[in-house]
Write a protein that holds these residues in place. Sequence first.
Motif, PDB file in Angstrom:
ATOM      1  N   GLY A   1      29.731 -24.130  17.897  1.00 49.58           N
ATOM      2  CA  GLY A   1      28.940 -25.640  18.117  1.00 49.58           C
ATOM      3  C   GLY A   1      28.618 -26.547  19.427  1.00 49.58           C
ATOM      4  N   GLY A   2      29.599 -26.833  19.636  1.00 43.47           N
ATOM      5  CA  GLY A   2      30.391 -26.880  20.868  1.00 43.47           C
ATOM      6  C   GLY A   2      30.149 -26.464  22.232  1.00 43.47           C
ATOM      7  N   LEU A   3      30.253 -25.230  22.252  1.00 43.94           N
ATOM      8  CA  LEU A   3      29.715 -24.037  23.606  1.00 43.94           C
ATOM      9  C   LEU A   3      28.546 -24.248  23.710  1.00 43.94           C
ATOM     10  N   ALA A   4      27.347 -23.767  21.871  1.00 42.19           N
ATOM     11  CA  ALA A   4      26.341 -23.516  21.953  1.00 42.19           C
ATOM     12  C   ALA A   4      25.551 -24.711  23.133  1.00 42.19           C
ATOM     13  N   ALA A   5      25.828 -25.894  22.376  1.00 42.93           N
ATOM     14  CA  ALA A   5      25.412 -27.361  22.989  1.00 42.93           C
ATOM     15  C   ALA A   5      25.488 -27.610  24.321  1.00 42.93           C
ATOM     16  N   LEU A   6      26.496 -27.347  24.917  1.00 42.33           N
ATOM     17  CA  LEU A   6      27.407 -27.018  26.869  1.00 42.33           C
ATOM     18  C   LEU A   6      26.216 -26.323  26.790  1.00 42.33           C
ATOM     19  N   ALA A   7      26.163 -25.484  26.485  1.00 41.05           N
ATOM     20  CA  ALA A   7      24.911 -23.720  27.854  1.00 41.05           C
ATOM     21  C   ALA A   7      24.258 -24.395  27.549  1.00 41.05           C
ATOM     22  N   GLY A   8      23.398 -25.416  26.195  1.00 41.19           N
ATOM     23  CA  GLY A   8      21.799 -26.204  26.311  1.00 41.19           C
ATOM     24  C   GLY A   8      21.795 -26.673  26.909  1.00 41.19           C
ATOM     25  N   ALA A   9      22.516 -27.761  27.455  1.00 41.38           N
ATOM     26  CA  ALA A   9      22.864 -28.921  28.171  1.00 41.38           C
ATOM     27  C   ALA A   9      23.209 -27.514  30.020  1.00 41.38           C
ATOM     28  N   TRP A  10      23.557 -27.275  30.049  1.00 43.18           N
ATOM     29  CA  TRP A  10      23.580 -26.469  31.221  1.00 43.18           C
ATOM     30  C   TRP A  10      22.096 -25.704  31.627  1.00 43.18           C
ATOM     31  N   VAL A  11      21.837 -25.654  30.245  1.00 40.23           N
ATOM     32  CA  VAL A  11      20.143 -24.990  30.351  1.00 40.23           C
ATOM     33  C   VAL A  11      19.490 -25.792  30.712  1.00 40.23           C
TER      34      VAL A  11
END
Length: 129
Positions: free
Chosen positions: A101-111
């Motif tokens: 979940g943390g890595l997916a959220a980080l990817a979302g923030a980068w998007v």
Amino acid sequence: MKGFLALTLLILLATAAAQFFLPWWSITPLCLALAAWRGGTGGRTFLAGLLGAGLPWWLGAAWLNTHGAGLLAGRLATLLPLGGNGWLLVLVTGLVAGLVGGLAALAGAWVRQAVAPRPQPQQYLHNDA
């Protein structure tokens, strides 16, 4: 701080509801989409995804371990190098879900940052010669 708590609660509620109907990996697109929609900086967004996805998973696994699935968790823990400890398996699975979940959220923030970058302050060049 208010944005961090709002994002954490959104992820927590969405992943907790999704655990009943969808497969385990559904936390990934949920965290990515919510962080792309409401995300902030990278570190806080990662922490919001870690807590928002890890806590419901950990609480559900802990509840199942105490209400009848402890024998199954102990047997599964013997297959993994956990020494047959069901509670250690609960902690490890909660950590894995939190990291996903943390890595997916980080990817979302980068998007979000790639699509709509924040405006940079103007810097003027001065020629003092």
